[in-house]
Design an enzyme around this catalytic site. Structure first.
Site, PDB file in Angstrom:
ATOM      1  N   ASP A 141     -35.520 -75.649-123.294  1.00  0.00           N
ATOM      2  CA  ASP A 141     -34.639 -75.178-121.772  1.00  0.00           C
ATOM      3  C   ASP A 141     -35.276 -76.881-121.595  1.00  0.00           C
ATOM      4  OD1 ASP A 141     -32.422 -74.355-121.301  1.00  0.00           O
ATOM      5  OD2 ASP A 141     -32.945 -72.775-119.840  1.00  0.00           O
ATOM      6  N   TYR A 143     -33.176 -78.370-117.675  1.00  0.00           N
ATOM      7  CA  TYR A 143     -32.642 -78.737-116.108  1.00  0.00           C
ATOM      8  C   TYR A 143     -32.561 -79.718-115.712  1.00  0.00           C
ATOM      9  CZ  TYR A 143     -34.861 -76.690-112.075  1.00  0.00           C
ATOM     10  OH  TYR A 143     -35.029 -76.069-110.362  1.00  0.00           O
ATOM     11  N   HIS A 148     -28.305 -77.544-109.737  1.00  0.00           N
ATOM     12  CA  HIS A 148     -28.640 -77.118-109.601  1.00  0.00           C
ATOM     13  C   HIS A 148     -30.028 -76.863-109.247  1.00  0.00           C
ATOM     14  CE1 HIS A 148     -30.103 -73.393-112.213  1.00  0.00           C
ATOM     15  NE2 HIS A 148     -31.695 -73.550-112.625  1.00  0.00           N
ATOM     16  N   ARG A 157     -38.330 -73.180-102.710  1.00  0.00           N
ATOM     17  CA  ARG A 157     -39.691 -73.767-101.877  1.00  0.00           C
ATOM     18  C   ARG A 157     -38.702 -74.727-101.197  1.00  0.00           C
ATOM     19  NH1 ARG A 157     -39.947 -75.136-107.224  1.00  0.00           N
ATOM     20  NH2 ARG A 157     -38.565 -76.782-106.343  1.00  0.00           N
ATOM     21  N   GLU A 213     -27.707 -67.485-115.979  1.00  0.00           N
ATOM     22  CA  GLU A 213     -27.796 -68.923-116.687  1.00  0.00           C
ATOM     23  C   GLU A 213     -26.580 -70.095-117.384  1.00  0.00           C
ATOM     24  OE1 GLU A 213     -31.799 -70.824-117.059  1.00  0.00           O
ATOM     25  OE2 GLU A 213     -31.769 -70.006-114.625  1.00  0.00           O
ATOM     26  N   GLU A 215     -25.311 -72.641-119.508  1.00  0.00           N
ATOM     27  CA  GLU A 215     -25.868 -73.333-120.538  1.00  0.00           C
ATOM     28  C   GLU A 215     -24.578 -74.148-121.749  1.00  0.00           C
ATOM     29  OE1 GLU A 215     -30.217 -73.663-120.216  1.00  0.00           O
ATOM     30  OE2 GLU A 215     -30.359 -72.286-118.894  1.00  0.00           O
ATOM     31  N   ASP A 247     -29.003 -68.350-120.427  1.00  0.00           N
ATOM     32  CA  ASP A 247     -30.504 -68.504-120.324  1.00  0.00           C
ATOM     33  C   ASP A 247     -30.409 -66.896-119.425  1.00  0.00           C
ATOM     34  OD1 ASP A 247     -33.064 -68.293-120.062  1.00  0.00           O
ATOM     35  OD2 ASP A 247     -33.038 -69.908-119.014  1.00  0.00           O
ATOM     36  N   ARG A 251     -35.187 -63.528-111.441  1.00  0.00           N
ATOM     37  CA  ARG A 251     -34.846 -63.821-110.365  1.00  0.00           C
ATOM     38  C   ARG A 251     -36.160 -63.566-109.781  1.00  0.00           C
ATOM     39  NH1 ARG A 251     -33.064 -68.482-112.812  1.00  0.00           N
ATOM     40  NH2 ARG A 251     -30.792 -68.380-112.572  1.00  0.00           N
ATOM     41  N   GLN A 254     -39.738 -64.109-111.833  1.00  0.00           N
ATOM     42  CA  GLN A 254     -39.536 -65.684-111.363  1.00  0.00           C
ATOM     43  C   GLN A 254     -40.997 -66.296-110.466  1.00  0.00           C
ATOM     44  OE1 GLN A 254     -36.531 -67.920-112.376  1.00  0.00           O
ATOM     45  NE2 GLN A 254     -37.301 -70.166-112.201  1.00  0.00           N
ATOM     46  N   TYR A 258     -44.349 -68.202-111.518  1.00  0.00           N
ATOM     47  CA  TYR A 258     -43.545 -69.204-112.463  1.00  0.00           C
ATOM     48  C   TYR A 258     -45.031 -71.076-111.903  1.00  0.00           C
ATOM     49  CZ  TYR A 258     -41.973 -72.069-108.526  1.00  0.00           C
ATOM     50  OH  TYR A 258     -42.024 -72.393-107.547  1.00  0.00           O
ATOM     51  N   LYS A 267     -37.967 -65.412-118.820  1.00  0.00           N
ATOM     52  CA  LYS A 267     -36.568 -66.124-119.572  1.00  0.00           C
ATOM     53  C   LYS A 267     -36.804 -65.696-120.618  1.00  0.00           C
ATOM     54  CE  LYS A 267     -35.716 -69.242-116.590  1.00  0.00           C
ATOM     55  NZ  LYS A 267     -34.447 -69.831-115.926  1.00  0.00           N
ATOM     56  N   THR A 271     -32.050 -64.734-124.785  1.00  0.00           N
ATOM     57  CA  THR A 271     -31.349 -66.011-124.504  1.00  0.00           C
ATOM     58  C   THR A 271     -29.950 -65.712-125.734  1.00  0.00           C
ATOM     59  OG1 THR A 271     -32.590 -67.224-124.411  1.00  0.00           O
ATOM     60  CG2 THR A 271     -30.895 -68.409-124.821  1.00  0.00           C
ATOM     61  N   THR A 374     -29.138 -75.176-116.324  1.00  0.00           N
ATOM     62  CA  THR A 374     -27.777 -74.524-115.436  1.00  0.00           C
ATOM     63  C   THR A 374     -26.567 -75.463-115.075  1.00  0.00           C
ATOM     64  OG1 THR A 374     -29.253 -72.648-115.251  1.00  0.00           O
ATOM     65  CG2 THR A 374     -27.193 -72.683-113.845  1.00  0.00           C
ATOM     66  N   GLU A 388     -27.359 -68.620-106.919  1.00  0.00           N
ATOM     67  CA  GLU A 388     -26.953 -70.021-106.239  1.00  0.00           C
ATOM     68  C   GLU A 388     -25.569 -69.420-105.933  1.00  0.00           C
ATOM     69  OE1 GLU A 388     -26.726 -73.652-108.544  1.00  0.00           O
ATOM     70  OE2 GLU A 388     -27.488 -71.905-110.222  1.00  0.00           O
TER      71      GLU A 388
HETATM   72 MN    MN Z   1     -32.176 -72.157-118.491  1.00  0.00          MN
END
Ligand code: MN
Length: 443
Positions: A141, A143, A148, A157, A213, A215, A247, A251, A254, A258, A267, A271, A374, A388
């Site tokens: 997967d 990004y 996103h 962050r 997500e 995708e 996906d 949250r 994660q 992560y 994750k 899927t 995403t 989001e």
């Molecule tokens: Mn994804």
């Protein structure tokens, strides 16, 4: 090199399958996507099929009858595409995929002599069930939406949203292929380890932040030998086609897990992919230039760059996310749209994903799957994940039913749709990708 248009894309073509000529269908004769199917609730053998209007051309039935007489040069790809997974067909490569597409387009168009023999090989889509169309050896997967990446990065962050490597490397992680399910199959809310910000120690519990997500799935065709990278010039020839991919992401699991090695249990529980794979060739009329990189962004390194990619490396695919709650189902209310986006906004193209994945010698195999990541667009309504759309769960969305959502509740069904449309070309669609969140198992 990108694949160009030919007689199979001619917008004026009509099919003897009448439902394929309805301008609203996802599957006109210019599309011809592949899936693996059988009749619902039957013990029939799984076999390959091609969507045309609201029907499936049963390729195993074509082979078993006189229909195969109409596939002269495409006999070998026809046999491979009729099997219980598409891997063998995918492994034959672009010229074989193209030969079968041409033969199908000629056999299914209005006035074709093949009609009499093929008519008896149609199965209505409403009578069919599907499986994941290929054995997925490996799933990666990516990004690729900078929108996103920036939105998510800001939540995880705040002081450092976009990592400095983002504009140089197509970021990705190796995912799980065992938990890939096909549209229409549901999954349980995952249990996992979470540590809320104000807690000293983590606990194990059902996720309270199950997210979507939006995708695209990129299905790999012919592979490469271990140690032999795929150059940008050849990358698109290795991509069989595209489907929708959700996906699902937890949250609350994660953020605790992560760092430092990336997504794991947040994750790997499910899927969902759509059953139909629209070939890269079918999408040829919808190729566009990738968005111009903003002033000050680095140019891609040479192994991620080509003239063809700069000119036509992206793809104009409209995308939608719809949500239907249990209350909406009960009152007969249609699913409500919660997001709409487009694949054309992606920062990295699928050719760049192939070139990057293999630059160190990693081998891709027929049936491998990439997620694009995403596909959020530049504005908030174009965000492809609830995290989001709701600013990390702070601003709930309100549905037409009056209900609110931050993350998904048990019984919620999420539906992804995708299609391409423009003047001078036939509208083609990717079909649908839907699953329902079931309650978690007791811990
Ligand atoms: Mn994804």
């Amino acid at each position: 090199m990108t694949i160009t248009t030919n007689e199979t894309h001619d917008a004026s073509l009509r099919s003897w399958v009448q439902s394929a000529n309805d301008g609203r269908t996802d599957f006109p004769v210019q599309n011809l996507p592949f899936a693996v199917f059988r009749r619902k609730a039957s013990s029939e053998a799984w076999r390959g099929g091609v969507a045309v209007g609201n029907q499936i051309l049963d390729l195993a039935a074509v082979l078993a009858g006189k229909g195969s007489d109409h596939f002269g040069d495409a006999a070998e790809p026809l046999q491979a595409a009729a099997r219980e997974t598409l891997n063998d067909f995918m492994g034959l490569g672009q010229p074989a995929w193209s030969a079968l597409r041409l033969a199908l387009a000629r056999a299914l168009r209005e006035g074709a002599a093949a009609q009499a023999d093929l008519q008896r090989c149609l199965v209505p889509q409403q009578d069919a069930e599907y499986r994941v169309p290929a054995r997925v050896g490996d799933y990666t997967d990516f990004y690729t939406s900078i929108h996103h990446a920036t939105n998510i990065g800001r939540l995880f962050r705040p002081d450092n949203p976009l990592m400095p490597n983002y504009k140089w490397i197509p970021i990705g992680y190796h995912g799980r292929s065992s938990s890939i399910i096909v549209s229409g199959h549901d999954f349980r809310r995952p249990v996992g380890q979470v540590k809320p910000g104000d807690a000293d120690t983590p606990t194990v519990r059902a996720s309270e932040r199950v997210d979507i997500e939006l995708e695209l799935g990129v299905w790999l065709g012919r592979g490469n030998a271990l140690g032999e990278p795929i150059a940008m010039a050849d990358a698109e020839q290795h991509v069989f086609g595209f489907g929708l991919l959700n996906d699902w992401s937890a949250r609350d699991i994660q953020p605790w897990e992560y760092q430092p090695l990336g997504p794991f249990l947040a994750k790997n529980f499910a899927t969902t992919v759509s059953p139909w794979i629209v070939t890269t060739e079918a999408l040829a009329p919808y190729r566009v230039a990738p968005p111009a990189r903003p002033e000050g962004d680095p140019a891609p390194l040479p192994y991620l760059d080509s003239k063809a990619n700069r000119e036509r490396g992206a793809m104009d695919v409209h995308l939608q996310v719809l949500l239907q709650t249990p209350q909406m189902k009960q009152s007969g209310e249609a699913p409500a749209r919660i997001s709409q986006s487009n694949y054309k906004h992606a920062y990295w193209t699928f050719a760049q994903l192939v070139a990057h994945h293999t630059v160190g010698g990693c081998n891709l195999q027929p049936g491998d799957l990439f997620g694009t990541g995403t596909l959020s667009g530049p504005t908030l309504e174009q965000a492809g994940a609830l995290i989001e759309l709701t600013a990390g769960g702070k601003n709930p969305i309100t549905l037409p039913s009056g209900e609110q959502r931050t993350f998904l509740h048990d019984g919620d069904t999420v539906i992804l749709r995708g299609w391409c449309q423009k003047d001078g070309a036939a509208r083609i669609g990717l079909g649908e990708c839907h699953s329902t969140v079931l309650p978690a198992r007791a811990i």
